[in-house]
Scaffold this active site. Structure first.
Site, mmCIF file in Angstrom:
data_model
loop_
_atom_site.group_PDB
_atom_site.id
_atom_site.type_symbol
_atom_site.label_atom_id
_atom_site.label_comp_id
_atom_site.label_asym_id
_atom_site.label_seq_id
_atom_site.Cartn_x
_atom_site.Cartn_y
_atom_site.Cartn_z
ATOM 1 N N LYS A 158 0.840 -1.199 0.000
ATOM 2 C CA LYS A 158 0.000 0.000 0.000
ATOM 3 C C LYS A 158 0.873 1.246 0.000
ATOM 4 O O LYS A 158 1.993 1.220 0.484
ATOM 5 C CB LYS A 158 -0.879 0.025 1.261
ATOM 6 N N GLY A 165 -7.851 2.541 -2.144
ATOM 7 C CA GLY A 165 -7.457 1.488 -3.081
ATOM 8 C C GLY A 165 -6.427 1.887 -4.131
ATOM 9 O O GLY A 165 -5.907 1.034 -4.840
ATOM 10 N N PHE A 202 -2.129 -9.796 3.685
ATOM 11 C CA PHE A 202 -3.399 -9.613 2.988
ATOM 12 C C PHE A 202 -4.488 -10.415 3.695
ATOM 13 O O PHE A 202 -4.401 -11.643 3.804
ATOM 14 C CB PHE A 202 -3.275 -10.054 1.526
ATOM 15 N N LYS A 237 -17.879 2.273 -2.766
ATOM 16 C CA LYS A 237 -18.980 1.740 -1.981
ATOM 17 C C LYS A 237 -20.299 1.909 -2.737
ATOM 18 O O LYS A 237 -20.501 2.917 -3.411
ATOM 19 C CB LYS A 237 -19.063 2.464 -0.633
ATOM 20 N N GLU A 275 -11.375 3.190 10.121
ATOM 21 C CA GLU A 275 -11.675 2.027 9.273
ATOM 22 C C GLU A 275 -10.993 0.771 9.801
ATOM 23 O O GLU A 275 -9.802 0.801 10.107
ATOM 24 C CB GLU A 275 -11.154 2.252 7.845
ATOM 25 N N ARG A 292 -12.546 13.321 7.652
ATOM 26 C CA ARG A 292 -13.583 14.169 7.043
ATOM 27 C C ARG A 292 -14.965 13.570 7.305
ATOM 28 O O ARG A 292 -15.080 12.450 7.804
ATOM 29 C CB ARG A 292 -13.364 14.198 5.523
ATOM 30 N N VAL A 295 -19.451 10.279 2.764
ATOM 31 C CA VAL A 295 -20.689 10.142 1.995
ATOM 32 C C VAL A 295 -21.739 9.425 2.843
ATOM 33 O O VAL A 295 -22.891 9.855 2.944
ATOM 34 C CB VAL A 295 -20.438 9.337 0.694
HETATM 35 C C1 MV4 Z 1 -6.621 -4.548 2.755
HETATM 36 C C2 MV4 Z 1 -7.252 -5.724 2.327
HETATM 37 C C3 MV4 Z 1 -6.776 -6.923 2.803
HETATM 38 N N1 MV4 Z 1 -5.727 -6.949 3.622
HETATM 39 N N2 MV4 Z 1 -5.581 -4.629 3.600
HETATM 40 C C4 MV4 Z 1 -9.083 -1.510 -0.004
HETATM 41 C C5 MV4 Z 1 -9.326 -0.048 0.167
HETATM 42 C C6 MV4 Z 1 -8.367 0.401 1.207
HETATM 43 N N3 MV4 Z 1 -8.988 1.371 2.061
HETATM 44 C C7 MV4 Z 1 -7.967 -0.821 1.940
HETATM 45 N N4 MV4 Z 1 -8.395 -1.955 1.151
HETATM 46 C C8 MV4 Z 1 -8.072 -3.229 1.504
HETATM 47 N N5 MV4 Z 1 -7.041 -3.341 2.354
HETATM 48 C C9 MV4 Z 1 -5.152 -5.804 4.002
HETATM 49 N N6 MV4 Z 1 -4.107 -5.876 4.821
HETATM 50 C C10 MV4 Z 1 -8.330 -5.627 1.462
HETATM 51 C C11 MV4 Z 1 -8.741 -4.384 1.031
HETATM 52 C C12 MV4 Z 1 -9.835 -4.436 0.123
HETATM 53 C C13 MV4 Z 1 -11.057 -3.922 0.446
HETATM 54 C C14 MV4 Z 1 -11.247 -3.256 1.626
HETATM 55 C C15 MV4 Z 1 -12.445 -2.753 1.961
HETATM 56 C C16 MV4 Z 1 -13.495 -2.903 1.074
HETATM 57 C C17 MV4 Z 1 -13.339 -3.533 -0.123
HETATM 58 C C18 MV4 Z 1 -12.130 -4.049 -0.455
HETATM 59 C C19 MV4 Z 1 -11.978 -4.680 -1.660
HETATM 60 C C20 MV4 Z 1 -10.766 -5.191 -1.964
HETATM 61 C C21 MV4 Z 1 -9.689 -5.063 -1.111
#
Ligand code: MV4
Length: 457
Positions: A158, A165, A202, A237, A275, A292, A295
């Protein structure tokens, strides 16, 4: 004391802020681009000033023009809404320098939590669980590979500056790590001007659950419950709800306490969101903070019976939070459907243009937040959100039935929207069973396109 609020945004959220200000006796000053002359918030605000041409880079992102408009219009506060300058620490600083109250946290808090690595370190320091991963930024790809191997694949790379994302890469094995790492770094550098990246284990198929927090300038911090935002497509979302069907009361309490602790420790003021990802076992991990109004704040408002935007304005005005944690109770189940001017049958392609016909749903338990009206033209320059339908019920089942009813009343002509898609989701047995994960949309879209193919045969 605040008297006049400049609203540095557009669309439904600008309207949402106009409404809260009006109810509190605050004057409103809308700023708008040439593409938004005919927009509803511009018409409904007390005053309005044009700040530039249609592209956001020439208007809604121009801090100097916004502050110039505040000076000319005599505004003493700025509400940034979401997107645009809402999470710019520099803009918050510029407001401060002009002696205009930025309605949001301090520049320091925005900067700290806007850096996802610093936020992660802060959470770790104060004992809020984070996903196993790197301590800080990883600059060397071989060091990254070593750590990823130690954590165990799959891992996710990340960017520190990212969020939502962008610049993320999931890596399933050591063989593909180096390439993915370099790509992530290049992407982050290009998108944010900052190539810092970090690594996390992950979490497969998680629930995405966020806690609403509210803090005043006198050291009071509370949380206003959670929202389940697992229903997304490409990190966008689509449907959110409160409360989450996946949390039990003990997990909810633990996560709420963690959210409050982190908010306290970063010296936060205003509304914010913590989050979390929650895995199958019910283990939760902090991933990022949004500094912030979001939505989906509306589902919290409807479920908890609290006007978050009014509270945001009150605490910005220096007022003390009179709500106490023990008074915060979930009263209803609330669901929000985001309605976008997009074509779900054509890879969610944006569909701006003339709205030939427009009829909004209403009735008991239905709230509609939208800046759209019949004969309005949706400009192509901004995001495609045209409205939010929020349905509440005594139970989740009732909220779903009510949402289906409301979506059936929502008639939009001339453009494609996500209304039919939301209707299908409300009827889906997997959705209705509750407890869906971030994986839901992928399988849902596969299921529904397969039936379409069969029909064609
Ligand atoms: C992750 C994850 C799995 N493992 N982190 C996606 C948006 C960002 N704010 C963080 N995200 C994710 N982080 C770890 N360590 C999976 C996602 C993710 C996800 C998160 C929330 C809602 C939908 C998602 C769809 C794909 C991946």
């Amino acid at each position: 004391m605040m008297h006049k609020v400049l609203i540095a945004n557009r669309g439904e959220i600008a309207l949402r802020v106009v409404r809260a200000c009006r109810e509190m006796g605050l004057k409103t000053l809308a700023v708008y681009s040439e593409a938004d002359v005919h927009s509803l918030p511009v018409q409904l605000a007390d005053e309005a000033i044009c700040i530039g041409s249609a592209p956001a880079s020439q208007s809604y992102l121009k801090a100097d023009r916004i502050l110039g408009a505040a000076e000319i219009g005599g505004a003493d506060a700025v509400h940034p809404g979401y997107g645009f300058l809402a999470e710019s620490a520099t803009f918050a600083e510029q407001c401060e320098a002009c002696r205009i109250k930025f309605i949001g946290p301090s520049p320091q808090a925005i900067r700290l939590m806007g850096d996802k690595i610093a936020a992660r370190q802060m959470a770790h320091k104060v004992g809020v669980p984070t996903v196993p991963g790197s301590e800080g930024a990883i600059s060397d790809e071989n060091e990254g590979l070593k750590l990823a191997t130690k954590i165990g694949f799959p891992v996710i790379i990340k960017s520190a500056a990212g969020g939502g994302g962008k610049g993320m890469r999931t890596v399933w094995n050591a063989a593909t790590f180096l390439k993915a790492f370099l790509l992530a770094r290049t992407e982050a550098e290009k998108a944010f001007g900052d190539g810092s990246v970090y690594i996390e284990k992950f979490i497969e198929d998680p629930h995405h659950i966020e806690f609403q927090v509210l803090a005043d300038a006198h050291g009071h911090v509370i949380h206003v419950g959670e929202r389940d935002c697992s229903l997304q497509r490409n990190y966008q979302k689509l449907v959110e709800e409160a409360p989450s069907t996946f949390l039990n009361s003990s997990l909810r309490e633990k996560m709420g306490k963690a959210a409050v602790k982190l908010t306290e420790k970063c010296g936060y003021e205003g509304v914010g969101t913590i989050e979390f990802l929650v895995d199958k076992e019910g283990d939760f991990y902090f991933i990022e903070m949004n500094t912030r109004l979001q939505v989906e704040h509306t589902v919290t408002e409807e479920a908890m019976g609290i006007d978050l935007v009014q509270w945001q304005l009150r605490v910005a005005n220096g007022e003390e939070l009179t709500l106490r944690q023990k008074d915060i109770k979930c009263r209803r189940h609330a669901i929000e459907c985001r309605i976008n001017a997009e074509d779900p049958d054509n890879n969610f392609m944006p569909c701006p243009g003339h709205v030939d016909f427009y009829h909004e749903p209403g009735g008991y338990g239905v709230r509609m937040d939208s800046h759209v009206y019949a004969d309005y033209v949706i400009p192509p320059y901004y995001d495609s959100l045209i409205g939010k339908v929020i349905a509440t019920g005594e139970t989740r089942e009732e909220a779903i039935i009510r949402m289906s009813r409301a979506l059936g009343e929502y008639l939009v002509g001339g453009i494609k929207t996500t209304i039919p898609l939301c209707k299908k989701i409300m009827l889906d047995p997997t959705y209705r069973a509750g407890g869906i994960t971030t994986h839901f949309m992928k399988t849902f879209l596969q299921r529904t396109t397969e039936t379409k193919k069969k029909k064609k045969k």
